[in-house]
Motif scaffolding. Structure first.
Motif, mmCIF file in Angstrom:
data_model
loop_
_atom_site.group_PDB
_atom_site.id
_atom_site.type_symbol
_atom_site.label_atom_id
_atom_site.label_comp_id
_atom_site.label_asym_id
_atom_site.label_seq_id
_atom_site.Cartn_x
_atom_site.Cartn_y
_atom_site.Cartn_z
ATOM 1 N N VAL A 128 84.543 63.514 79.262
ATOM 2 C CA VAL A 128 84.738 62.143 79.551
ATOM 3 C C VAL A 128 84.947 61.228 78.219
ATOM 4 O O VAL A 128 85.752 60.415 78.151
ATOM 5 C CB VAL A 128 83.814 61.439 80.321
ATOM 6 C CG1 VAL A 128 83.774 59.997 80.444
ATOM 7 C CG2 VAL A 128 83.438 62.297 81.646
ATOM 8 N N GLN A 129 84.268 61.670 77.232
ATOM 9 C CA GLN A 129 84.429 61.076 75.939
ATOM 10 C C GLN A 129 85.648 61.440 75.401
ATOM 11 O O GLN A 129 86.227 60.639 74.656
ATOM 12 C CB GLN A 129 83.419 61.718 74.734
ATOM 13 C CG GLN A 129 81.784 61.399 75.393
ATOM 14 C CD GLN A 129 81.573 59.759 75.239
ATOM 15 O OE1 GLN A 129 82.195 59.127 74.767
ATOM 16 N NE2 GLN A 129 80.470 59.592 76.128
ATOM 17 N N ALA A 130 86.237 62.569 75.661
ATOM 18 C CA ALA A 130 87.583 62.991 75.014
ATOM 19 C C ALA A 130 88.826 62.238 75.672
ATOM 20 O O ALA A 130 89.617 61.630 75.265
ATOM 21 C CB ALA A 130 87.964 64.470 75.126
ATOM 22 N N ALA A 131 88.488 61.933 77.226
ATOM 23 C CA ALA A 131 89.428 61.032 77.935
ATOM 24 C C ALA A 131 89.405 59.736 77.219
ATOM 25 O O ALA A 131 90.489 59.177 77.091
ATOM 26 C CB ALA A 131 89.201 61.233 79.363
ATOM 27 N N ILE A 157 91.441 59.463 73.935
ATOM 28 C CA ILE A 157 92.781 59.379 73.713
ATOM 29 C C ILE A 157 93.426 58.279 74.490
ATOM 30 O O ILE A 157 94.655 58.244 74.532
ATOM 31 C CB ILE A 157 93.277 60.830 74.382
ATOM 32 C CG1 ILE A 157 92.768 60.870 75.966
ATOM 33 C CG2 ILE A 157 92.695 61.993 73.577
ATOM 34 C CD1 ILE A 157 93.545 61.880 76.446
ATOM 35 N N GLY A 158 92.334 57.413 74.883
ATOM 36 C CA GLY A 158 93.090 55.962 75.443
ATOM 37 C C GLY A 158 93.485 55.862 77.007
ATOM 38 O O GLY A 158 93.990 55.320 77.244
ATOM 39 N N ASN A 159 92.596 56.875 77.761
ATOM 40 C CA ASN A 159 92.850 56.568 79.004
ATOM 41 C C ASN A 159 92.099 55.434 79.636
ATOM 42 O O ASN A 159 91.074 55.086 79.044
ATOM 43 C CB ASN A 159 92.214 57.887 79.945
ATOM 44 C CG ASN A 159 93.154 59.320 79.905
ATOM 45 O OD1 ASN A 159 94.289 58.895 79.536
ATOM 46 N ND2 ASN A 159 92.625 60.135 79.879
ATOM 47 N N ARG A 160 92.636 54.925 80.635
ATOM 48 C CA ARG A 160 92.132 53.723 81.127
ATOM 49 C C ARG A 160 90.966 54.100 81.969
ATOM 50 O O ARG A 160 90.676 55.151 82.271
ATOM 51 C CB ARG A 160 92.998 53.036 82.184
ATOM 52 C CG ARG A 160 94.502 52.438 81.390
ATOM 53 C CD ARG A 160 95.159 51.701 82.262
ATOM 54 N NE ARG A 160 96.463 51.008 81.646
ATOM 55 C CZ ARG A 160 97.189 50.295 82.064
ATOM 56 N NH1 ARG A 160 97.257 50.202 83.570
ATOM 57 N NH2 ARG A 160 98.209 49.904 81.588
ATOM 58 N N ASP A 161 89.944 52.858 81.950
ATOM 59 C CA ASP A 161 88.746 53.270 82.725
ATOM 60 C C ASP A 161 88.908 53.676 84.157
ATOM 61 O O ASP A 161 88.222 54.724 84.721
ATOM 62 C CB ASP A 161 87.779 52.198 82.734
ATOM 63 C CG ASP A 161 87.445 51.660 81.448
ATOM 64 O OD1 ASP A 161 87.119 52.558 80.627
ATOM 65 O OD2 ASP A 161 87.056 50.373 81.246
ATOM 66 N N ALA A 162 89.966 53.356 85.019
ATOM 67 C CA ALA A 162 90.123 53.648 86.375
ATOM 68 C C ALA A 162 90.789 55.102 86.415
ATOM 69 O O ALA A 162 90.142 55.952 87.083
ATOM 70 C CB ALA A 162 91.325 52.768 87.124
ATOM 71 N N ALA A 163 91.458 55.762 85.281
ATOM 72 C CA ALA A 163 91.636 56.990 85.170
ATOM 73 C C ALA A 163 90.648 57.778 84.928
ATOM 74 O O ALA A 163 90.631 59.047 85.367
ATOM 75 C CB ALA A 163 93.138 57.188 84.172
#
Length: 296
Positions: A189-192, A195-201
């Motif tokens: 989750v920290q990695a996601a 790298i700039g993933n949105r919260d919803a993603a």
């Protein structure tokens, strides 16, 4: 050689994907009660789907001259006070009970998952507001709260679905919130997030897929609760209205004939008991099959 290596990699990925499913099915199939319950529920679903072709008589219109007959060769489960075949009404009643149970759980699970995910992921004031509202709803007995909503919404199947989904939603919200809190600080989750993933993603692609086990189990158990509450509302005259066939409504109309025609109460009660028990046993089997702590 390159094509062979590519095919080998694809085969390994497919095996890796199917392996958890095979392990899940192997563990579930060892639970005999869960498998019997699964077969029973599949059969009940088929009966509900093909009710017009299976039911021997019209569940709505009866023959008054044949009223209150005990089980016999013509009417295997007897007839009610209006001469309607009990077996036919139980078969059609399965349609309503399963539909209300599945729809109510689907709505409650969807809304509860969204609210629980938001509360667990963001925390702070959002978590406080959502969870305190859920706590207020949980402070009331679910059936009493459902009766209150039915008094506001009115009688009928659709309103019963809405009322039951509202009163059961807090349970799913709390389960999802707790699961999200336990995994949101994991490395993937920290990695996601890095790298700039949105919260919803992050919530729907990385967190929820990893906390589905308790949600699936609770949803299965929740169907039995929804069926029981549907029957209770029907028994009290707030759910499905006559002349439609529903197990709780059949119990309510048959209670006045308990001593001279007890089959009016016995058979709908047995249908409710077996269905609720089957969902509970299947939910227990799913819990054991999905719990990684029980794997050897």
């Amino acid at each position: 050689m390159a094509e062979l290596a590519k095919a080998t990699v694809e085969t390994a990925e497919i095996d890796e994907l199917h392996s958890p499913l095979r392990e899940f099915w192997r563990r579930l199939s060892k639970n005999k009660l869960a498998m019997v319950s699964l077969v029973f529920l599949l059969g009940l679903t088929l009966v509900a789907l093909f009710a017009p072709y299976i039911a021997p008589y019209d569940p709505i219109n009866g023959i008054m001259e044949e009223s209150l007959q005990a089980p016999n060769a013509k009417h295997l489960l007897g007839t009610d006070e209006l001469g309607r075949d009990i077996l036919s009404r139980i078969i059609f009643g399965a349609r309503i009970s399963l539909r209300v149970g599945l729809l109510a759980v689907a709505i409650a699970l969807s809304v509860g998952t969204v609210l629980g995910s938001i509360a667990g992921y963001y925390g702070g004031k959002i978590d406080l507001i959502i969870m305190r509202f859920m706590d207020i709803m949980l402070s009331f007995p679910s059936l009493l709260l459902a009766i209150a909503f039915m008094a506001v919404l009115g009688r009928g199947v659709e309103n019963a679905v809405i009322a039951i989904s509202i009163v059961t939603m807090p349970e799913y919200a709390r389960i999802v919130r707790g699961s999200v809190l336990s995994v949101k600080e994991n490395e993937y989750v920290q990695a996601a997030r890095a790298i700039g993933n949105r919260d919803a993603a992050i919530i729907f692609k990385h967190i929820l897929p990893n906390v589905m086990a308790p949600i699936i189990v609770r949803g299965t158990l929740g169907i039995s609760t929804a069926i029981l509450e549907t029957a209770a509302l029907g028994f009290l005259g707030l759910g499905v209205q006559p002349p439609d066939a529903e197990w709780g409504t059949m119990l309510g109309s048959g209670r006045g004939y308990l001593f001279n025609a007890p089959h009016l109460v016995y058979f709908p009660g047995i249908a409710i008991t077996l269905t609720v028990m089957a969902f509970n046993l299947l939910g227990d089997g799913l819990r054991d099959a999905l719990d990684p702590r029980l794997r050897q």
